[in-house]
Write a protein that holds these residues in place. Structure first.
Motif, PDB file in Angstrom:
ATOM      1  N   MET A   1       6.220 -23.355  -7.488  1.00 33.96           N
ATOM      2  CA  MET A   1       5.406 -21.722  -7.047  1.00 33.96           C
ATOM      3  C   MET A   1       5.366 -20.941  -6.217  1.00 33.96           C
ATOM      4  O   MET A   1       6.185 -21.196  -5.001  1.00 33.96           O
ATOM      5  N   SER A   2       5.790 -19.059  -7.394  1.00 37.34           N
ATOM      6  CA  SER A   2       6.137 -18.093  -6.317  1.00 37.34           C
ATOM      7  C   SER A   2       4.971 -17.900  -5.183  1.00 37.34           C
ATOM      8  O   SER A   2       3.524 -18.288  -4.939  1.00 37.34           O
ATOM      9  N   LYS A   3       5.449 -17.433  -3.674  1.00 35.72           N
ATOM     10  CA  LYS A   3       4.739 -17.139  -2.872  1.00 35.72           C
ATOM     11  C   LYS A   3       4.539 -15.797  -3.023  1.00 35.72           C
ATOM     12  O   LYS A   3       4.732 -14.891  -3.504  1.00 35.72           O
ATOM     13  N   LYS A   4       3.069 -15.206  -2.095  1.00 31.87           N
ATOM     14  CA  LYS A   4       2.558 -14.200  -2.381  1.00 31.87           C
ATOM     15  C   LYS A   4       3.214 -13.622  -1.722  1.00 31.87           C
ATOM     16  O   LYS A   4       3.805 -12.973  -0.458  1.00 31.87           O
ATOM     17  N   PRO A   5       3.720 -11.749  -2.319  1.00 38.09           N
ATOM     18  CA  PRO A   5       4.285 -11.839  -1.992  1.00 38.09           C
ATOM     19  C   PRO A   5       3.086 -10.441  -0.077  1.00 38.09           C
ATOM     20  O   PRO A   5       2.158 -10.184  -0.232  1.00 38.09           O
ATOM     21  N   GLY A   6       3.556 -10.290   0.484  1.00 38.60           N
ATOM     22  CA  GLY A   6       3.460  -9.457   2.148  1.00 38.60           C
ATOM     23  C   GLY A   6       2.930  -8.824   1.835  1.00 38.60           C
ATOM     24  O   GLY A   6       3.145  -7.624   0.791  1.00 38.60           O
ATOM     25  N   PHE A   7       2.038  -8.001   2.935  1.00 42.30           N
ATOM     26  CA  PHE A   7       1.381  -6.858   2.884  1.00 42.30           C
ATOM     27  C   PHE A   7       2.032  -5.209   3.312  1.00 42.30           C
ATOM     28  O   PHE A   7       1.789  -4.672   2.046  1.00 42.30           O
ATOM     29  N   LEU A   8       2.910  -5.243   2.784  1.00 41.35           N
ATOM     30  CA  LEU A   8       3.932  -4.320   3.000  1.00 41.35           C
ATOM     31  C   LEU A   8       5.245  -3.830   2.350  1.00 41.35           C
ATOM     32  O   LEU A   8       6.059  -3.598   2.328  1.00 41.35           O
ATOM     33  N   THR A   9       5.531  -5.563   1.629  1.00 36.83           N
ATOM     34  CA  THR A   9       6.475  -5.415   0.748  1.00 36.83           C
ATOM     35  C   THR A   9       6.012  -4.518  -0.790  1.00 36.83           C
ATOM     36  O   THR A   9       5.388  -4.112  -0.454  1.00 36.83           O
ATOM     37  N   PRO A  10       6.674  -3.666  -1.006  1.00 39.30           N
ATOM     38  CA  PRO A  10       6.931  -2.910  -2.135  1.00 39.30           C
ATOM     39  C   PRO A  10       5.789  -3.922  -3.207  1.00 39.30           C
ATOM     40  O   PRO A  10       5.356  -2.640  -4.049  1.00 39.30           O
ATOM     41  N   LYS A  11       5.646  -5.032  -3.412  1.00 41.23           N
ATOM     42  CA  LYS A  11       5.036  -5.929  -4.677  1.00 41.23           C
ATOM     43  C   LYS A  11       3.736  -5.727  -4.529  1.00 41.23           C
ATOM     44  O   LYS A  11       2.795  -5.412  -5.385  1.00 41.23           O
ATOM     45  N   ALA A  12       3.130  -5.691  -3.082  1.00 37.40           N
ATOM     46  CA  ALA A  12       1.936  -6.168  -2.424  1.00 37.40           C
ATOM     47  C   ALA A  12       1.392  -4.548  -2.491  1.00 37.40           C
ATOM     48  O   ALA A  12       0.440  -4.068  -2.538  1.00 37.40           O
ATOM     49  N   ILE A  13       2.330  -3.080  -2.298  1.00 36.99           N
ATOM     50  CA  ILE A  13       1.788  -2.176  -2.916  1.00 36.99           C
ATOM     51  C   ILE A  13       1.392  -1.998  -3.478  1.00 36.99           C
ATOM     52  O   ILE A  13       1.009  -0.446  -3.857  1.00 36.99           O
ATOM     53  N   SER A  14       2.245  -1.683  -4.516  1.00 36.72           N
ATOM     54  CA  SER A  14       1.918  -1.600  -5.661  1.00 36.72           C
ATOM     55  C   SER A  14       1.428  -2.213  -6.549  1.00 36.72           C
ATOM     56  O   SER A  14       0.343  -1.412  -7.347  1.00 36.72           O
ATOM     57  N   ASN A  15       0.642  -3.374  -5.804  1.00 35.30           N
ATOM     58  CA  ASN A  15      -0.729  -4.158  -6.696  1.00 35.30           C
ATOM     59  C   ASN A  15      -1.864  -3.420  -6.414  1.00 35.30           C
ATOM     60  O   ASN A  15      -2.874  -2.770  -6.702  1.00 35.30           O
ATOM     61  N   ARG A  16      -1.440  -2.517  -5.260  1.00 41.77           N
ATOM     62  CA  ARG A  16      -2.444  -2.522  -4.147  1.00 41.77           C
ATOM     63  C   ARG A  16      -3.032  -1.006  -4.765  1.00 41.77           C
ATOM     64  O   ARG A  16      -4.277  -0.234  -5.260  1.00 41.77           O
ATOM     65  N   ILE A  17      -1.735  -0.006  -5.565  1.00 43.07           N
ATOM     66  CA  ILE A  17      -1.916   1.131  -6.026  1.00 43.07           C
ATOM     67  C   ILE A  17      -2.510   0.588  -7.115  1.00 43.07           C
ATOM     68  O   ILE A  17      -3.361   1.980  -8.168  1.00 43.07           O
ATOM     69  N   LYS A  18      -1.830  -0.044  -8.032  1.00 43.90           N
ATOM     70  CA  LYS A  18      -2.735   0.068  -9.201  1.00 43.90           C
ATOM     71  C   LYS A  18      -4.431  -0.336  -9.479  1.00 43.90           C
ATOM     72  O   LYS A  18      -4.834  -0.179 -10.328  1.00 43.90           O
ATOM     73  N   SER A  19      -4.314  -1.086  -8.317  1.00 43.35           N
ATOM     74  CA  SER A  19      -6.080  -1.576  -8.291  1.00 43.35           C
ATOM     75  C   SER A  19      -6.990  -0.760  -7.764  1.00 43.35           C
ATOM     76  O   SER A  19      -8.140  -0.811  -7.143  1.00 43.35           O
ATOM     77  N   LYS A  20      -6.156   0.644  -7.585  1.00 42.53           N
ATOM     78  CA  LYS A  20      -6.985   2.031  -7.379  1.00 42.53           C
ATOM     79  C   LYS A  20      -7.629   2.656  -8.022  1.00 42.53           C
ATOM     80  O   LYS A  20      -8.143   2.246  -9.085  1.00 42.53           O
ATOM     81  N   GLY A  21      -9.200   2.790  -7.827  1.00 43.24           N
ATOM     82  CA  GLY A  21     -10.349   3.449  -9.165  1.00 43.24           C
ATOM     83  C   GLY A  21     -11.103   2.319  -9.264  1.00 43.24           C
ATOM     84  O   GLY A  21     -11.016   1.231  -9.158  1.00 43.24           O
ATOM     85  N   LEU A  22     -12.012   2.949 -10.287  1.00 42.79           N
ATOM     86  CA  LEU A  22     -13.395   1.871 -11.297  1.00 42.79           C
ATOM     87  C   LEU A  22     -11.672   1.576 -12.122  1.00 42.79           C
ATOM     88  O   LEU A  22     -10.595   1.877 -12.823  1.00 42.79           O
ATOM     89  N   GLN A  23     -12.203   0.011 -12.617  1.00 50.15           N
ATOM     90  CA  GLN A  23     -11.516  -0.859 -13.818  1.00 50.15           C
ATOM     91  C   GLN A  23     -12.452  -0.655 -14.925  1.00 50.15           C
ATOM     92  O   GLN A  23     -13.975  -0.371 -15.067  1.00 50.15           O
ATOM     93  N   LYS A  24     -11.795  -1.361 -16.255  1.00 46.81           N
ATOM     94  CA  LYS A  24     -12.822  -1.696 -17.048  1.00 46.81           C
ATOM     95  C   LYS A  24     -13.687  -2.475 -17.132  1.00 46.81           C
ATOM     96  O   LYS A  24     -13.399  -3.475 -16.100  1.00 46.81           O
TER      97      LYS A  24
END
Length: 439
Positions: A1-24
């Motif tokens: 099982m993969s470990k959840k990336p840290g808050f300041l890791t590139p993966k976490a920052i990418s996820n936050r950028i993608k989740s900005k704004g309204l979604q469907k």
């Protein structure tokens, strides 16, 4: 099982950028409060164990969860309405568009209200907002019931009442001044000269007419009367051909003891002394015309009072004129053709009123009961002499008797048969303001 990336890791920052704004909304799970970015992610979430456990909990008591989401949605919506718009009238759709811009808002599809229209109507029924439907959509106005707002409203009402009392007192003063001015004017007119026909004041008094040579005529009242000591000579009496139009006869004081009459009346008095019948008639006509002109002047004195009554009638008309006119006990006619021949152009009695604009009508012929809007009904005008109900206008709610019909102007004349105004005749009442009473 993969470990959840840290808050300041590139993966976490990418996820936050993608989740900005309204979604469907179609990829949002309300029960788990989770937003998915695409269809594949939403499908994986639906098959997850956490989602299945949450759905089992919701199935045990769905009313509790729906009630919670509804309360949260109502709380957030009313907070936004009161803080951003206050008591200003605003479009409901505009407020909703601002509300759903928040990413973490409660979605309406999880509440007890299926549409925004249903939610707005519910706000109006519960008294939380003032609701109005227009061509541009639904408009709402927040009703502030906080203690501070109630105190401000009470202070404003007290101020309005004081201003109204001041207006009423000023109006009473004006009315008193008008009445006083009319009374003074009437006294001044009464003090002026009064003109009457030539009459005998008593049976013993003698009225003697003497004709002088030369064609001039004079009239005296009892030559032995000391009050009539002034005589007339042929030199003082001009001939009819030489008498100016503005000169009075020499002994005119003998038969009129009051002040000298106007010129038109004086000119008719010498003719009245002649034996000719037409001239006597013309003299009486001139005197009667003077009386009629005086009566006309007395009628004109009531103009100010008539204006006051007219203002009162206009105020009563404005206060009692409303959009809804349906009243229990009146006879109406159905004018909605889509109801079929069974009800179209048929008459019925209003047995109940629902929400001010809907009526429960019991048909007179069949006895069927239907609920119909007042827009599809019209009033019924009975025969002259029958009882009617005034459903709109100044005398709304009063019973009356139909006196006359004016088919050219589509109005009637009625006599009020109830209340303090009983016996008053009201003319030019439109057809739609009265309806026949069911006996």
């Amino acid at each position: 099982m993969s470990k959840k990336p840290g808050f300041l890791t590139p993966k976490a920052i990418s996820n936050r950028i993608k989740s900005k704004g309204l979604q469907k909304l179609r990829w949002f799970c309300q029960m788990c409060q989770k937003q998915c970015r695409d269809e594949n992610g939403f499908k994986c979430h639906m098959m997850s164990e956490a989602h299945q456990r949450q759905m089992l909990l919701v199935a045990e008591n769905p009313g509790m969860y729906i009630g919670g989401f509804s309360d949260q949605f109502l709380k957030d919506f009313m907070w936004l309405l009161s803080r951003s718009y206050g008591t200003r009238r605003v479009s409901a759709n505009e407020v909703y568009q601002v509300y759903i811009k928040d990413k973490n808002h409660s979605h309406m599809n999880a509440t007890r209200w299926e549409t925004l229209t249903g939610f707005v109507c519910w706000l109006g029924k519960t008294g939380l907002c003032e609701v109005e439907h227009t061509e541009k959509g639904w408009f709402i106005k927040y009703i502030d019931r906080s203690p501070e707002a109630m105190e401000r409203e009470a202070a404003s009402a007290k101020k309005d009442k004081m201003e109204k009392d001041d207006d009423e007192r000023a109006r009473k003063v004006i009315d008193q001044q008008i009445a006083r001015a009319l009374a003074t004017k009437g006294e001044q007119e009464d003090e002026g000269p009064t003109y009457t026909e030539l009459q005998r004041t008593s049976e013993e008094e003698k009225v003697v007419f003497s004709l002088k040579p030369g064609g001039a005529s004079a009239a005296t009242v009892d030559p032995t009367d000391p009050t009539n000591s002034r005589g007339s000579s042929p030199q003082d009496e001009p001939s009819p051909t030489s008498t100016p139009s503005n000169q009075l006869p020499g002994n005119s004081e003998g038969f009129i003891k009051s002040k000298p009459p106007p010129l038109t009346v004086v000119q008719s008095l010498p003719n009245a002394l002649k034996s000719s019948k037409p001239s006597t008639t013309s003299g009486r006509e001139s005197v009667s015309s003077h009386k009629s002109s005086k009566n006309a002047g007395q009628k004109r004195k009531l103009t100010a009072l008539d204006e006051i009554r007219l203002r009162e009638e206009e105020h009563k008309e404005k206060r009692n004129r409303r959009d809804n006119w349906i009243t229990e006990g009146i006879v109406v006619k159905v004018v909605h053709s889509k109801l079929g021949e069974r009800f179209y152009k048929k008459k019925g009695v209003v047995s109940g009123v629902k929400e001010e604009f809907s009526a429960v009508v019991e048909m007179l012929e069949t006895g069927d009961k239907i609920r119909i809007d007042q827009a599809h009904l019209e009033t019924v005008i009975p025969a002259i002499g029958k009882s009617v109900q005034v459903v709109n206008g100044a005398y709304r709610g009063h019973r009356a008797i139909l006196e006359a019909l004016d088919t050219k102007n589509f109005c009637v004349t009625i006599q009020i048969d109830q209340g303090p105004a009983r016996g008053r005749i009201v003319e030019r009442v439109p057809y739609e303001d009265i309806s026949k009473l069911h006996s």
